[in-house]
Design a protein around this motif. Structure first.
Motif: not given
Length: 418
Positions: A262-270
């Protein structure tokens, strides 16, 4: 006096009944096999795609870093069919020691033109540009014009064009041949390829391994869906949607590993918000769009519906509508309909972060540690409530995104899963 039933007549009845049900079973089974075979042959036409590409390569029309391995040396070959649509062929691949995924567009495919109507348009002739006699300077102008239509006017547009030209020079000899230019131009029409070039140095984007014409090879992602389980299509029809959603959530990694993904998905949003080459909108945030590797690092497995915001706004501004439902692209990019003008408004209703939180809500809350569950739920619902474009609420957007990442990271930073 009772008359006993005729045993022979009863036997004949049972035999007819048995034959009827046997015939019915054979009929249904044959129909299922036929439908499955028809679906497979329609979806899996990779060898036809390969034959078309290799024919163009051998005639000198196209060239690329994967052409010789695919067509001459047979060191790059197609494996398991993963296609979901007939016009977008997807296969696992082996290229020497590398495991990858081959993506190939059929010659009669419908390409998405994000700079115009954002609707499928049929190519008049594949690999028809640039034409013989086009100089490198003229080709660079073509690339610049195309990129401007996609990502909008930017100060660093020249840098992006230079990046595209460096990819086009597949043999790295400092010169772009006409066959290389034709391949690069065909690939630039594909949104996913453009995104892979733009985000090539980002952790969550699969690496581009090579190309030939508009066939390209990417890094293989071990787990190709964020969550869920595959079931036979007949069962899929019988399972209620609520039960299906619950089943999907059962087949997930442990919670600390889900937190890392999930942290990875949030980083992709960034990555796609205020990136080096502009903003991009995530127009399909379904579980099938994202996967992860054996270290539980998120990877985006399908970027066809991650579109440049500039192209999205331009296309929506030109779209006629009678209701808000007419102002939708993909599953998750929506604007509203201006009924006075019968035109879609250009501004997206929800930012990427809200759509990502929608995908993560059940995924993260199921099995969440009790000591952070309440705070996690609060943060997720604040995220879901975000409306409007991220630019309009940049501070709130950044605050919620950072709070979520911090909350998850604090909980897993001391574990082996981090």
């Amino acid at each position: 006096m009772c008359v006993s039933s005729n045993p022979q007549a009863r036997f004949s009845y049972l035999r007819v009944k048995y034959l009827f049900f046997s015939w019915l079973a054979v009929f249904v089974g044959s129909w299922v096999v036929y439908v499955q075979y028809s679906s497979y042959t329609e979806l899996c036409r990779g060898h036809k795609c390969k034959d078309t590409i290799c024919d163009k390569y051998r005639k000198g029309v196209i060239d690329g870093s994967a052409c010789s391995s695919l067509c001459d040396k047979s060191t790059l070959y197609l494996g398991k069919c993963l296609s979901a649509k007939p016009n977008n062929q997807v296969y696992t691949s082996i290229w020497g020691d590398l495991e990858g995924v081959i993506k190939c567009q059929m010659e009669d495919v419908l390409h998405y033109d994000l700079g115009a109507e954002m609707e499928p348009r049929k190519e008049v002739m594949l690999f028809d540009k640039p034409t013989r006699g086009t100089s490198v300077e003229k080709f660079k102008e073509m690339v610049l014009s195309h990129l401007k239509a996609k990502v909008g006017e930017q100060a660093n547009l020249q840098d992006l064009a230079t990046l595209v030209l460096s990819v086009a020079d597949s043999n790295k000899d400092g010169h772009i041949s006409l066959p290389e230019a034709k391949s690069a131009w065909a690939l630039l029409q594909l949104n996913e390829f453009l995104l892979m070039v733009v985000l090539q140095d980002k952790e969550h984007t699969p690496q581009l391994l090579g190309f030939c014409g508009d066939l390209y090879v990417t890094e293989r992602v071990q787990y190709t869906t964020l969550y869920g389980v595959s079931v036979p299509w007949l069962m899929e029809l019988l399972i209620p949607s609520g039960v299906r959603r619950s089943m999907d959530q059962w087949f997930t990694p442990s919670w600390p590993r889900k937190a890392k993904i999930s942290i990875g998905l949030l980083e992709f949003v960034e990555d796609v918000f205020h990136g080096t080459y502009g903003n991009f909108l995530m127009c399909d945030v379904s579980a099938a769009t994202f996967g992860y590797n054996d270290r539980h690092d998120l990877k985006v497995v399908d970027m066809r519906k991650v579109v440049p915001e500039a192209a999205f706004k331009e296309a929506m501004r030109d779209r006629r509508c009678d209701a808000d439902e007419d102002c939708v692209y993909g599953a998750d990019c929506r604007t509203s309909c201006d009924l006075t003008k019968r035109r879609c408004t250009p501004e997206p209703i929800r930012p990427n972060l809200a759509k990502a939180c929608q995908a993560l809500k059940d995924y993260l809350l199921r099995g969440a540690p009790s000591e952070i569950r309440e705070e996690l739920e609060k943060q997720l619902y604040s995220c879901l409530a975000l409306k409007g474009s991220a630019e309009q609420m940049e501070m709130e957007h950044s605050l919620i995104l950072n709070n979520l990442k911090t909350l998850l990271w604090k909980k897993i930073s001391h574990t082996n899963d981090s």
